[in-house]
Write an enzyme that holds these catalytic residues in place. Structure first.
Site, short mmCIF file in Angstrom:
data_model
loop_
_atom_site.label_atom_id
_atom_site.label_comp_id
_atom_site.label_asym_id
_atom_site.label_seq_id
_atom_site.Cartn_x
_atom_site.Cartn_y
_atom_site.Cartn_z
N HIS A 32 -9.50 0.88 -13.76
CA HIS A 32 -10.42 -0.12 -13.21
C HIS A 32 -11.30 0.56 -12.17
CE1 HIS A 32 -7.62 -0.01 -9.87
NE2 HIS A 32 -6.64 -0.33 -10.69
N HIS A 35 -9.73 3.07 -9.74
CA HIS A 35 -9.57 4.44 -10.27
C HIS A 35 -10.92 5.14 -10.30
CE1 HIS A 35 -6.06 2.44 -12.37
NE2 HIS A 35 -5.48 3.46 -11.82
N LYS A 147 -4.07 1.08 -1.86
CA LYS A 147 -3.44 -0.19 -2.28
C LYS A 147 -1.92 0.03 -2.42
CE LYS A 147 -3.31 -2.03 -6.41
NZ LYS A 147 -1.89 -2.31 -6.64
N ARG A 185 -2.80 -4.61 -12.98
CA ARG A 185 -2.08 -5.86 -13.26
C ARG A 185 -2.99 -7.09 -13.26
NH1 ARG A 185 3.70 -5.14 -12.44
NH2 ARG A 185 3.95 -2.94 -11.98
#
Ligand code: PAF
Length: 255
Positions: A32, A35, A147, A185
């Site tokens: 996503h 990254h 994160k 997720r």
């Protein structure tokens, strides 16, 4: 962009890369924007950009979680190519664990909080695979997102304690417009749950303390695993529609 389907072939080629700086982004795929920013920074700071995609079974304590982890190889490779990645390594499970789970990197009791307490074996699985991946990449720098702050800290400690010659670079959490932290997720959330998940970040920011944050999240319908403060940051893990989401930001006095 070269895609290496075996570690053995990559290691053979790796020997030819001399005199150029190498940056490394380890991932489990389902890439996503978060990254994407790691790869962009890696691109800016190194001559050669290496990314690995390996869904590591030893860091999943729940086999159902491993089964439903999103796998999106084609779009991952397209994104990596568009960002100027030079090499993608796709290790197989047989190569990463040729003799099963024979050796483990076991962080001590100081990590038995938050993710280390709620997900038995998680940090051991991550440290073990990151140690293998850092050895495989032999990079000058490796990029990790804030994160997964506890993971990042534990990796940095491991690298220090084992004299691994790779600098660990911490990168800020990337958020959607709503404030929701980018995560693989998020792909598992329904549209309604996705919209509601933004409450996590808002609550982290506005609650006076960890206990108020927990109450606010519970009142909003989340099943809260923990809200805790460590290292000048406030951390949360909470379930929404059965999907486990985590986030963290600096505590009010550290903002
Ligand atoms: O953060 C992740 O994606 C994984 O934990 C990592 C670091 C790639 C190890 O499997």
């Amino acid at each position: 962009m070269q895609v290496w389907k075996t570690v053995a072939e990559w290691l053979h080629y790796r020997k030819t890369l001399v005199g150029r700086s190498i940056g490394f982004v380890p991932t489990m795929g389902a890439l996503h924007r978060g990254h994407g920013t790691l790869v962009e920074r890696c691109r800016r700071e190194n001559d050669i950009v290496v990314v690995s995609i390996f869904v590591n079974p030893t860091q999943f304590n729940d086999p159902k979680d491993l089964d439903r982890y999103p796998r999106t190889l084609e779009s991952d490779l397209a994104l990596l190519e568009s960002l100027g990645t030079d090499h993608v390594i796709l290790p197989t499970q047989g190569e990463m664990y040729p003799h099963g789970y024979r050796f483990k990197i076991e962080p001590d009791g100081r990590t038995h909080i938050m993710e280390g307490a709620s997900r038995p074996g998680f940090l051991t699985g991550v440290m073990t695979v990151v140690m293998k991946l850092l050895n495989i990449a032999s990079a000058d720098r490796a990029y990790f997102g804030e994160k997964d702050y506890q993971q990042l800290r534990t990796v940095a400690d491991m690298v220090e304690d084992f004299f691994i010659p790779t600098e660990i670079v911490a990168c800020e959490t990337i958020r959607e417009e709503s404030g929701l932290a980018e995560s693989s997720r998020n792909k598992l959330l329904s549209a309604d749950a996705h919209a509601k998940a933004a409450v996590i970040y808002k609550t982290l920011k506005t609650a006076a303390n960890a206990s108020d944050a927990r109450s606010a999240l519970e009142a909003a319908g989340f099943t809260v695993d923990y809200v805790e403060e460590h290292w000048g940051r406030r951390f949360v893990a909470a379930f929404l529609d059965g999907v486990r989401l985590i986030d963290n930001i600096p505590t009010p006095e550290n903002r």
